[in-house]
Design a protein around this motif. Structure first.
Motif, short mmCIF file in Angstrom:
data_model
loop_
_atom_site.label_atom_id
_atom_site.label_comp_id
_atom_site.label_asym_id
_atom_site.label_seq_id
_atom_site.Cartn_x
_atom_site.Cartn_y
_atom_site.Cartn_z
N ALA A 1 9.93 -0.64 -4.21
CA ALA A 1 8.48 -0.58 -4.30
C ALA A 1 7.89 0.42 -3.31
N LEU A 2 8.49 0.51 -2.12
CA LEU A 2 8.01 1.42 -1.08
C LEU A 2 8.54 2.84 -1.25
N GLY A 3 9.66 2.97 -1.97
CA GLY A 3 10.26 4.28 -2.16
C GLY A 3 10.99 4.81 -0.95
N VAL A 4 11.58 3.89 -0.15
CA VAL A 4 12.32 4.29 1.04
C VAL A 4 13.69 3.61 1.04
N SER A 5 14.56 4.03 1.96
CA SER A 5 15.88 3.42 2.07
C SER A 5 15.79 2.07 2.78
N ARG A 6 16.93 1.38 2.87
CA ARG A 6 16.92 0.05 3.47
C ARG A 6 16.72 0.08 4.98
N THR A 7 17.10 1.17 5.64
CA THR A 7 17.03 1.19 7.11
C THR A 7 15.61 0.99 7.63
N PRO A 8 14.60 1.77 7.20
CA PRO A 8 13.25 1.54 7.72
C PRO A 8 12.69 0.19 7.32
N GLU B 1 0.83 -1.20 0.00
CA GLU B 1 0.00 0.00 0.00
C GLU B 1 0.87 1.25 0.00
N PRO B 2 0.40 2.35 -0.58
CA PRO B 2 1.14 3.62 -0.52
C PRO B 2 1.37 4.04 0.92
N LEU B 3 2.51 4.63 1.19
CA LEU B 3 2.84 5.01 2.55
C LEU B 3 2.07 6.27 2.96
N GLU B 4 1.51 6.23 4.18
CA GLU B 4 0.71 7.34 4.67
C GLU B 4 1.60 8.47 5.19
N GLN B 5 1.05 9.67 5.18
CA GLN B 5 1.77 10.82 5.71
C GLN B 5 1.63 10.84 7.24
N GLY B 6 2.54 11.55 7.89
CA GLY B 6 2.44 11.74 9.33
C GLY B 6 2.92 10.58 10.17
N MET B 7 3.59 9.62 9.57
CA MET B 7 4.13 8.48 10.30
C MET B 7 5.62 8.38 10.00
N SER B 8 6.36 7.71 10.91
CA SER B 8 7.78 7.48 10.64
C SER B 8 7.91 6.50 9.48
N PHE B 9 9.05 6.53 8.79
CA PHE B 9 9.25 5.61 7.68
C PHE B 9 9.20 4.16 8.16
N LYS B 10 9.72 3.90 9.35
CA LYS B 10 9.66 2.55 9.90
C LYS B 10 8.22 2.10 10.08
N ALA B 11 7.38 2.96 10.69
CA ALA B 11 5.98 2.62 10.90
C ALA B 11 5.24 2.46 9.59
N LYS B 12 5.55 3.33 8.63
CA LYS B 12 4.91 3.23 7.31
C LYS B 12 5.27 1.92 6.62
N ALA B 13 6.57 1.60 6.65
CA ALA B 13 7.02 0.37 6.00
C ALA B 13 6.41 -0.85 6.67
N TYR B 14 6.38 -0.84 7.99
CA TYR B 14 5.80 -1.96 8.74
C TYR B 14 4.33 -2.15 8.37
N GLN B 15 3.57 -1.06 8.40
CA GLN B 15 2.15 -1.14 8.09
C GLN B 15 1.89 -1.68 6.69
N SER B 16 2.64 -1.16 5.72
CA SER B 16 2.44 -1.57 4.33
C SER B 16 2.84 -3.02 4.10
#
Length: 264
Positions: free
Chosen positions: A86-93, A44-59
């Motif tokens: 696919a998520l558009g984030v770095s490897r850390t989160p 799922e697309p990552l939501e605004q207002g959350m940390s990248f870790k939380a966004k990645a976890y949720q998705s």
């Protein structure tokens, strides 16, 4: 037959989805050209207002929950690099999210092999289903005590549309309705503890219910049992509702034990 697909998956930047490859017996299996099954991994697309870790976890958790884990014999392998793309984030989160998902039992990592979605053995699934039978039975009892008439009418509406002929043509659709049925009873019970406990098993309960629904007469048997359950709930008979829900779910455990050799 040569498999020329990139190992791990197929990112699609336009749709935000990733098609993963199912695990093979080892590294050598791909070298000899084994064609691996593919499972669509829709993040799922990552939501605004959350940390990248939380966004990645949720998705990632949502995507894993939707996967057909037991619809194939091989394990499903996830590729970290392509998940990042696919998520558009770095490897850390993504790694932090993966660590949390592993702690929760959704995935497991193997040195030099990769990250895999957890598949339960037949014995583990039977035990899990048996525990869920007890929890769902108690949820049915609490449903009788707490649920509104509107909640009951929603259960009726979900199944009244399925005749025997229509059921044969819409097994996949009915399978989804079956899963919602069990979730609805738990949610309407008003017990957050039962809801939390069953949520821990949801990914596997959903997957095994979906995998078995099209086998034999499972769908036809299921809809008759669901209507009997709704009848007991409508009569506000807590004892009968609890027994029917428990026996209905235990029936799935017995079916898995007897007929699901593909889980061995």
């Amino acid at each position: 037959m040569q498999n020329d697909a990139p190992e791990g998956g197929y990112p699609n930047a336009r749709t935000g989805t990733l098609t993963t490859t199912s695990g093979a017996a080892g590294v050598g299996a791909q070298r000899v050209g084994t064609v691996m099954n593919r499972e669509r991994f829709a993040v799922e697309p990552l939501e605004q207002g959350m940390s990248f870790k939380a966004k990645a976890y949720q998705s990632l958790r949502q995507a894993i929950t939707q996967m057909n884990i037991y619809g194939q014999s091989s394990e499903i392998r996830l590729d970290e690099r392509r998940l990042c793309e696919a998520l558009g984030v770095s490897r850390t989160p993504v790694r932090e999210a993966m660590a949390l998902l592993e702690q929760e039992g959704f995935i497991r990592s193997q040195p030099r092999r990769g990250i895999f979605v957890v598949r339960k053995t037949k014995a583990e699934l039977v035990e899990m289903i048996t525990v869920c039978a007890a929890l769902e039975g108690m949820a049915a009892r609490l449903f009788v005590e707490n649920a509104t008439t509107e909640k009951l009418e929603l259960l009726h509406a979900a199944f009244d549309k399925y005749t025997k002929a229509e059921l044969a043509e819409h097994v996949a659709e009915y399978s989804d309705a079956n899963i919602v049925f069990h979730q609805s009873i738990v949610q309407a019970s008003g017990s957050s503890l039962i809801s939390d406990l069953t949520d821990r098993f949801f990914i596997h309960m959903r997957a095994i219910r979906r995998a078995t629904m099209g086998l034999g007469d499972r769908a036809d048997q299921s809809i008759h049992e669901h209507r009997d359950i709704i009848e007991a709930l409508a009569a506000r008979d807590a004892d009968l509702a609890e027994r029917r829900v428990r026996e209905h779910t235990l029936g799935l455990a017995q079916y898995v034990e007897r007929h699901c050799a593909f889980l061995d």
